[in-house]
Design a protein around this motif. Structure first.
Motif, short mmCIF file in Angstrom:
data_model
loop_
_atom_site.label_atom_id
_atom_site.label_comp_id
_atom_site.label_asym_id
_atom_site.label_seq_id
_atom_site.Cartn_x
_atom_site.Cartn_y
_atom_site.Cartn_z
N GLN A 97 37.51 43.71 40.71
CA GLN A 97 39.17 43.35 40.66
C GLN A 97 39.44 42.61 41.82
O GLN A 97 40.13 41.64 41.33
N ALA A 98 38.93 42.64 42.83
CA ALA A 98 39.21 42.22 44.21
C ALA A 98 38.70 40.80 44.07
O ALA A 98 39.30 39.79 44.33
N TYR B 174 38.34 39.12 41.33
CA TYR B 174 39.20 38.22 40.25
C TYR B 174 40.35 37.85 40.96
O TYR B 174 40.92 36.60 40.87
N GLN B 175 41.10 38.71 41.68
CA GLN B 175 42.45 38.36 42.49
C GLN B 175 42.22 37.42 43.51
O GLN B 175 43.16 36.42 43.54
N LEU C 102 42.00 34.20 41.88
CA LEU C 102 43.31 33.57 41.33
C LEU C 102 44.03 33.23 42.36
O LEU C 102 44.75 32.04 42.41
N GLN D 83 50.31 34.97 33.75
CA GLN D 83 49.45 35.64 34.68
C GLN D 83 48.09 36.03 33.68
O GLN D 83 48.33 36.52 32.68
N LEU E 281 43.79 40.43 33.92
CA LEU E 281 42.68 40.80 34.82
C LEU E 281 41.92 42.28 33.95
O LEU E 281 40.84 42.17 34.14
#
Length: 432
Positions: free
Chosen positions: A51-52, A54-55, A58, A416, A419
């Motif tokens: 997840q980190a 992907y963030q 972004l 957005q 995710l």
């Protein structure tokens, strides 16, 4: 006594465990459960790092930075901060986040694809759309397009060969709009020399004050003495006395330091002279006179604003009875029912106009459809200009071979990426 089938399984599948005591099997069971818990914890950690990843990707795309910045700068810097401010364990967790340039590139491509899919889904649901165009040659389903906003160039708005003319061959009902920013620029080009001179002098004075630290401090001090806000220099006309006093003090300071006078700065000396000779009223009179001429020029470029705007009052103010007659006759009954609904009245005060009509759509579909039709046109090609600016930031000399489509989509889109949906399609990899 063990059942026969368990005894047979033990002797055939696990012959080395035959004859072991119950404590042996209890210990093995405990070890197995511990391994399961370890794998579960590792899986959770990997999901968090995914997840980190992907963030961060972004953020990099939104900032229009090279993909290598994550591995070269962001990850090492974050690890150092974590180890210094928290502990080594936190730093190790940060280092486990996959942030190589290839990984970031894949993440950006996936997010861009998801954004495009969301837009496609919205278009299929909406049934019609409005679009901004600037030198576009894309092929679209123009039958669904209701409004087009262009910069007014001949290639776009030409009567016979322009893009809008070609679209009307497919969709005769399409509405075309000239970008208001371009129309404002065209109107402003005819500004009178007198008005332009006054505004130019004012801007030069303001730039002189704000561009030098010492000047800014002196002006700030003068504002503090009178209780004014120095940050609003460009916005307030009551700054005349402070600016005049500041310029006089600046002139005295320069002379005292044997550095000449303010004539070294563009037109500042004449500006001080005008102010000290009490020409403030004459300047304001000049500004008002030429603003009237400029207003007439703007009206020639915006001829239909006053004529057409009242017909849409029912959309802007649906709860005012005086505006109901501006709605199409077949919608009067629905609009009356809507205006008497206290729940929608509260929703109208808490949300934007577009959000409000989207909420109305479920209960009053025809009414909302008509309102949203008039709300969906773009007033300018601003988003096109933003995309061009993003292009110049992304495609530098060092990145001239980059495939730009996915990068630009992720950089400028307001939608957005989902995710969680993207992560669900990825198998979590547990570190060994």
């Amino acid at each position: 006594m063990k059942p026969a089938h368990m005894q047979r399984h033990l002797s055939t599948r696990h012959p080395s465990s035959v004859g072991k005591t119950a404590d042996f099997f209890t210990r093995k069971l405990s070890e197995f459960k511990g391994a399961q818990n370890h794998m579960r914890a590792a899986s959770q950690t990997s999901a968090t790092s995914l997840q980190a990843s992907y963030q961060v990707a972004l953020l990099i795309a939104k900032a229009k930075k090279p993909y290598t910045i994550a591995e070269e700068l962001i990850a090492p810097a974050a690890a150092i901060l974590a180890e210094t401010m928290v502990d080594k364990k936190a730093a190790d967790a940060i280092r486990s986040v996959p942030l190589s340039k290839d990984t970031v590139c894949r993440r950006v491509d996936e997010m861009a694809g998801d954004i495009v899919q969301q837009v496609t889904d919205k278009l299929e649901t909406a049934g019609s759309f409005a679009i901004q165009l600037d030198e576009s040659t894309d092929e679209l389903d123009w039958k669904q397009c209701s409004h087009v906003c262009t910069d007014g160039a001949a290639a776009m708005t030409g009567r016979h060969r322009g893009l809008v003319a070609r679209i009307r061959q497919v969709n005769p009902d399409i509405q075309s709009m000239h970008c208001i920013i371009h129309r404002e620029a065209l109107a402003s080009k005819r500004m009178s020399p007198e008005l332009n001179s006054v505004l130019t002098d004012a801007v030069k004075v303001i730039n002189f004050i704000k561009s030098r630290t010492l000047n800014a401090r002196l002006f700030h001090k003068l504002c503090e003495e009178t209780g004014s806000d120095h940050h609003q220099l460009l916005l307030h006309t009551d700054m005349y006395d402070k600016v005049s006093a500041f310029m006089k003090k600046t002139d005295l300071w320069l002379r005292r330091c044997d550095k000449g006078d303010v004539s070294n700065f563009p037109q500042l000396n004449s500006w001080i002279a005008d102010m000290t000779l009490n020409k403030k009223q004459n300047i304001l009179k000049t500004v008002k006179m030429h603003l009237a001429k400029l207003t007439a020029e703007f009206e020639s470029h915006f001829p239909d604003i006053e004529d057409k705007s009242p017909t849409l009052d029912w959309i802007r103010r649906p709860f005012m009875h005086s505006c109901m007659d501006t709605a199409p006759e077949q919608l009067h009954e629905s609009l009356i029912d809507l205006s008497s609904d206290s729940g929608f009245r509260l929703k109208f005060s808490e949300t934007s106009l577009t959000q409000f009509w989207c909420c109305v759509e479920k209960e009053y579909p025809e009414l909302a459809k008509e309102a949203l039709y008039h709300l969906q046109p773009f007033g300018s090609t601003y988003l096109c200009e933003v995309t061009f600016s993003a292009l110049t930031h992304i495609k530098t000399k060092q990145r001239n071979r980059l495939q730009l489509e996915r990068s630009i989509i992720t950089a400028v889109a307001t939608i957005q990426p989902r995710l969680q949906k993207l992560m669900s399609g990825r198998q979590v990899q547990v570190s060994h």
